[in-house]
Design an enzyme around this catalytic site. Structure first.
Site, PDB file in Angstrom:
ATOM      1  N   ASP A  26      74.110  -4.591  25.543  1.00 24.18           N
ATOM      2  CA  ASP A  26      74.705  -3.656  26.502  1.00 24.18           C
ATOM      3  C   ASP A  26      73.611  -2.830  27.167  1.00 24.18           C
ATOM      4  O   ASP A  26      72.820  -2.188  26.484  1.00 24.18           O
ATOM      5  CB  ASP A  26      75.690  -2.743  25.750  1.00 24.18           C
ATOM      6  CG  ASP A  26      76.275  -1.675  26.655  1.00 24.18           C
ATOM      7  OD1 ASP A  26      76.386  -1.927  27.876  1.00 24.18           O
ATOM      8  OD2 ASP A  26      76.627  -0.589  26.147  1.00 24.18           O
ATOM      9  N   ASP A  30      78.253   1.493  27.834  1.00 22.09           N
ATOM     10  CA  ASP A  30      79.708   1.575  27.662  1.00 22.09           C
ATOM     11  C   ASP A  30      80.181   0.895  26.373  1.00 22.09           C
ATOM     12  O   ASP A  30      81.381   0.794  26.116  1.00 22.09           O
ATOM     13  CB  ASP A  30      80.452   0.996  28.884  1.00 22.09           C
ATOM     14  CG  ASP A  30      80.201  -0.489  29.070  1.00 22.09           C
ATOM     15  OD1 ASP A  30      79.421  -1.082  28.284  1.00 22.09           O
ATOM     16  OD2 ASP A  30      80.784  -1.079  30.006  1.00 22.09           O
ATOM     17  N   ASP A  34      76.766  -6.851  28.627  1.00 23.32           N
ATOM     18  CA  ASP A  34      76.917  -7.148  30.053  1.00 23.32           C
ATOM     19  C   ASP A  34      75.888  -8.188  30.500  1.00 23.32           C
ATOM     20  O   ASP A  34      75.009  -8.582  29.723  1.00 23.32           O
ATOM     21  CB  ASP A  34      76.823  -5.864  30.883  1.00 23.32           C
ATOM     22  CG  ASP A  34      75.671  -4.975  30.447  1.00 23.32           C
ATOM     23  OD1 ASP A  34      74.583  -5.508  30.187  1.00 23.32           O
ATOM     24  OD2 ASP A  34      75.869  -3.742  30.346  1.00 23.32           O
ATOM     25  N   GLU A 280      86.262 -28.828  24.605  1.00 23.97           N
ATOM     26  CA  GLU A 280      86.756 -28.321  23.331  1.00 23.97           C
ATOM     27  C   GLU A 280      88.041 -29.073  23.034  1.00 23.97           C
ATOM     28  O   GLU A 280      89.015 -28.970  23.771  1.00 23.97           O
ATOM     29  CB  GLU A 280      87.023 -26.812  23.410  1.00 23.97           C
ATOM     30  CG  GLU A 280      87.348 -26.233  22.059  1.00 23.97           C
ATOM     31  CD  GLU A 280      88.128 -24.934  22.118  1.00 23.97           C
ATOM     32  OE1 GLU A 280      88.065 -24.168  21.165  1.00 23.97           O
ATOM     33  OE2 GLU A 280      88.820 -24.696  23.127  1.00 23.97           O
ATOM     34  N   HIS A 354      82.337 -18.405  18.550  1.00 25.22           N
ATOM     35  CA  HIS A 354      83.024 -17.119  18.703  1.00 25.22           C
ATOM     36  C   HIS A 354      84.437 -17.121  18.116  1.00 25.22           C
ATOM     37  O   HIS A 354      85.072 -16.074  18.072  1.00 25.22           O
ATOM     38  CB  HIS A 354      83.083 -16.760  20.193  1.00 25.22           C
ATOM     39  CG  HIS A 354      83.950 -17.715  20.969  1.00 25.22           C
ATOM     40  ND1 HIS A 354      83.639 -19.059  21.083  1.00 25.22           N
ATOM     41  CD2 HIS A 354      85.113 -17.540  21.621  1.00 25.22           C
ATOM     42  CE1 HIS A 354      84.604 -19.648  21.798  1.00 25.22           C
ATOM     43  NE2 HIS A 354      85.502 -18.753  22.141  1.00 25.22           N
TER      44      HIS A 354
HETATM   45  O1  ISL Z   1      90.556 -19.831  16.971  1.00 26.15           O
HETATM   46  C1  ISL Z   1      90.907 -20.963  16.802  1.00 26.15           C
HETATM   47  C2  ISL Z   1      90.270 -21.838  15.828  1.00 26.15           C
HETATM   48  O2  ISL Z   1      89.489 -21.164  14.960  1.00 26.15           O
HETATM   49  C3  ISL Z   1      91.925 -21.597  17.593  1.00 26.15           C
HETATM   50  O3  ISL Z   1      93.199 -21.275  17.367  1.00 26.15           O
HETATM   51  C4  ISL Z   1      91.482 -21.371  19.002  1.00 26.15           C
HETATM   52  O4  ISL Z   1      92.315 -20.513  19.640  1.00 26.15           O
HETATM   53  C5  ISL Z   1      91.390 -22.682  19.660  1.00 26.15           C
HETATM   54  O5  ISL Z   1      90.299 -23.278  19.040  1.00 26.15           O
HETATM   55  C6  ISL Z   1      91.134 -22.595  21.135  1.00 26.15           C
HETATM   56  O6  ISL Z   1      90.039 -21.796  21.443  1.00 26.15           O
HETATM   57  C7  ISL Z   1      89.759 -21.531  22.763  1.00 26.15           C
HETATM   58  O7  ISL Z   1      90.885 -21.193  23.537  1.00 26.15           O
HETATM   59  C8  ISL Z   1      91.525 -19.955  23.238  1.00 26.15           C
HETATM   60  C9  ISL Z   1      90.551 -18.792  23.071  1.00 26.15           C
HETATM   61  O8  ISL Z   1      91.201 -17.722  22.468  1.00 26.15           O
HETATM   62  C10 ISL Z   1      89.341 -19.175  22.255  1.00 26.15           C
HETATM   63  O9  ISL Z   1      88.432 -18.113  22.202  1.00 26.15           O
HETATM   64  C11 ISL Z   1      88.762 -20.405  22.883  1.00 26.15           C
HETATM   65  O10 ISL Z   1      87.546 -20.792  22.302  1.00 26.15           O
HETATM   66  C12 ISL Z   1      92.471 -19.689  24.357  1.00 26.15           C
HETATM   67  O11 ISL Z   1      91.787 -19.758  25.575  1.00 26.15           O
END
Ligand code: ISL
Length: 590
Positions: A26, A30, A34, A280, A354
């Site tokens: 950051d 805030d 960023d 994904e 994440h």
């Molecule tokens: O978190 C999960 C697995 O550990 C899943 O339920 C996840 O939501 C799924 O893998 C999809 O993830 C992606 O789409 C989601 C978003 O919340 C996640 O951060 C993203 O990586 C919806 O857009």
């Protein structure tokens, strides 16, 4: 040349660094990271040696799901900076020889996206941009028998209607929300503020392609495609049939009937030939993945699969319960993908991101933090595929010791926990917190630890999520000052990866498959005649106890060089030895 030119690709030879901008750095105090904060760390990334940055969503968003709910695909969220900041970032990466991939979130948008606002208002142009349906009438008798509760769907007491089908949201509860204005239900596989786009509508597809081209014209190098195998929903939206599905209905909406047509169209229409795409892929098998990847696939470069992320799901098969995983299973799972995609696709190598807990806390050992972090890294960098580093992994960041639900911001955790509480799944507050500490996505989202300073050097303000109390021990500054740190080991591994074709392209062969602690494998490159040209051996002691290693025939007595090892100097020949806790070695075989 051992690797034919047509098999080579820049994205196969790259190491990717994933940035979750909210938690990275950051610069304006805030408490939220960023884009200028990323710019400030470009030399850091360059020093580490990574080739590609994957930037999680930075678009305009109400942040119900931290940017995975996009309100405007062509605007940068104020909190993160301006389009000019983003352009500085891209130029800074390119001038250092690094590339940028952006996050493409097009299964759904935010409910604040103007398409949804117009769709909800019944504007004929956008009416059909989302999945709207009539509900199902519920007979009064069901209500009287207590089999139907309108409150479960957020409906008034006198309502006698349930959603069009029984699908559930990944974040808990029904995948449908009733809209007062349209008097219809809309589909959302995630939060109710993330309505699913209707890919059946050609105008939706056209809008997405144009938006992608717009970003490519700005100079990006590729996209990570969020839940891309969920975009095709089957006609008639039938109820789920699989009781074991990850969420109810997944057997219907995962890899829907037109998914390949759509993914191919995305690539044909909107992705330049040399760009990188990584899908994904929720609930994906090796055979299904092959249809998206490789020479005969839909044009996608590589895929994230989740098989190894499911090994610690609980007895009910769900993510929101906790089960035991074993080294054997992890080995089998990864080996299946290594063998399955060899020559027919390309793996993305990751153990955290994440959405997942920190890999040291989950697959390694916090007690042997350095040893296990470096062992896990050795695994990732000596498999076939493209390795991904999730920010903080390179210093061995761990899960956060949550003391109360009040410290949690993640919508997935909060909604699912609420749902489980409703079902009476927790025996106590501790029971609930145990699960949160193990599973919550916020474990990965606490601020990046740059220094031992008050907020770990992340911000001058109040960080949006608490900083892990281990910051004085675990931080970039001290890791860089210590030549034996996890950080330096990562740098060496990345160098190795850049130097050794065999580690990128070589075929993976598992040895000692039955062993429940040791993970041993070779990587082999053959020349045009099929003779072995290069070969490496990886030996991993996957656990906190010392283990006797008896080298199998074929590798015993071999080797003339140790390429990397996480306990410093070791013997250069492969012989019977006691391996220390989490010991990892990579040999070059003769
Ligand atoms: O978190 C999960 C697995 O550990 C899943 O339920 C996840 O939501 C799924 O893998 C999809 O993830 C992606 O789409 C989601 C978003 O919340 C996640 O951060 C993203 O990586 C919806 O857009």
């Amino acid at each position: 040349m051992t690797v034919p030119d047509h098999e080579r690709a820049w994205w196969k030879e790259s190491v990717v660094y994933q940035i979750y901008p909210r938690s990275f750095n950051d610069t304006d105090g805030d408490g939220v990271g960023d884009i200028p904060g990323v710019v400030e760390k470009l030399d850091y990334l360059d020093d580490l040696g990574v080739d590609v940055v994957w930037l999680c969503p930075v678009y305009e968003s109400p942040n119900v799901d931290n940017g995975y709910d996009v309100a405007d695909y062509r605007a940068i969220l104020d909190t993160f900076g301006t389009m000019a900041d983003w352009e500085t970032l891209l130029a800074g990466l390119h001038s250092r020889g690094m590339k940028l991939i952006m996050d493409l979130v097009v299964n759904h948008t935010s409910d604040e996206h103007e398409w949804f606002v117009d769709s909800r208002a019944g504007d004929p142009e956008y009416e059909d941009f989302y999945v709207w349906r009539d509900g199902e009438a519920v007979p009064e008798s069901e209500y009287e028998a207590g089999l139907y509760d309108p409150a479960e769907y957020g409906l008034p007491r006198d309502a006698r209607e349930r959603p069009p089908n029984d699908w559930e949201s990944f974040f808990g509860g029904p995948a449908w929300t009733w809209d007062e204005g349209r008097e219809e239900w809309y589909l959302h596989l995630f939060d109710e503020r993330q309505p699913d786009l209707n890919w059946e509508n050609a105008d939706v597809r056209e809008e997405v392609f144009e938006m992608m081209e717009w970003w490519f014209d700005k100079g990006i190098d590729g996209f990570r495609m969020d839940v891309i195998n969920l975009i095709s929903k089957p006609e008639g939206l039938p109820d789920g049939e699989d009781d074991e599905a990850i969420v109810r209905g997944a057997d219907k909406f995962v890899n829907g009937p037109r998914v390949h047509e759509y993914v191919r169209a995305i690539h044909d229409e909107a992705v330049p030939d040399d760009a990188m795409t990584v899908g994904e892929m929720v609930e994906m098998s090796v055979d299904e993945a092959k249809r998206f990847l490789g020479d005969d696939g839909d044009g996608m470069s590589m895929a994230f699969n989740f098989d190894h992320m499911r090994l610690d799901f609980g007895p009910d098969g769900g993510r929101w319960s906790k089960g035991e995983w074993s080294v054997r299973e992890l080995k089998e799972t990864i080996t299946r993908w290594q063998g399955g995609l060899d020559g027919e696709g390309w793996n993305s190598l990751y153990l955290n991101n994440h959405d997942e807990p920190r890999m040291v806390s989950r697959f390694g050992s916090e007690a042997y933090r350095r040893e296990s972090a470096t062992l896990l890294a050795t695994l990732l960098y000596t498999l076939q595929g493209t390795p991904y580093i999730y920010q903080g992994e390179e210093i061995g960041m761990t899960n956060y010791p949550f003391e109360s639900l009040e410290e949690v911001r993640d919508v997935d955790t909060l909604r699912n926990v609420e749902e489980l509480e409703r079902k009476g799944r927790f025996t106590s507050d501790d029971d609930l917190l145990d699960l949160v500490r193990y599973r919550s996505r916020d474990n990965a989202r606490t601020p990046m630890q740059w220094s031992a300073g008050p907020t770990a050097g992340f911000t001058d303000g109040e960080p949006w999520l608490p900083v892990n109390p281990n910051k004085s021990e675990v931080n970039v500054e001290s890791a860089r000052a210590d030549a034996s740190s996890i950080w330096h080991y990562y740098r060496d591994l990345i160098d190795l990866r850049h130097d050794e074709d065999v580690l990128v392209y070589g075929t993976y062969d598992l040895l000692l498959p039955e062993h429940d602690r040791l993970w041993v494998y070779t990587r082999t490159l053959r020349d045009a005649e099929g003779c072995v040209a290069e070969r490496t051996l990886t030996v991993l002691n996957f656990g906190s106890e010392a283990v006797e290693f008896e080298p199998p025939t074929g590798v015993a007595g071999e080797a003339d060089e140790v390429l990397i090892a996480n306990y410093g100097e070791v013997n250069t020949t492969v012989e019977a030895e006691t391996l220390r806790p989490w010991e990892a070695r990579v040999y070059r075989l003769r």
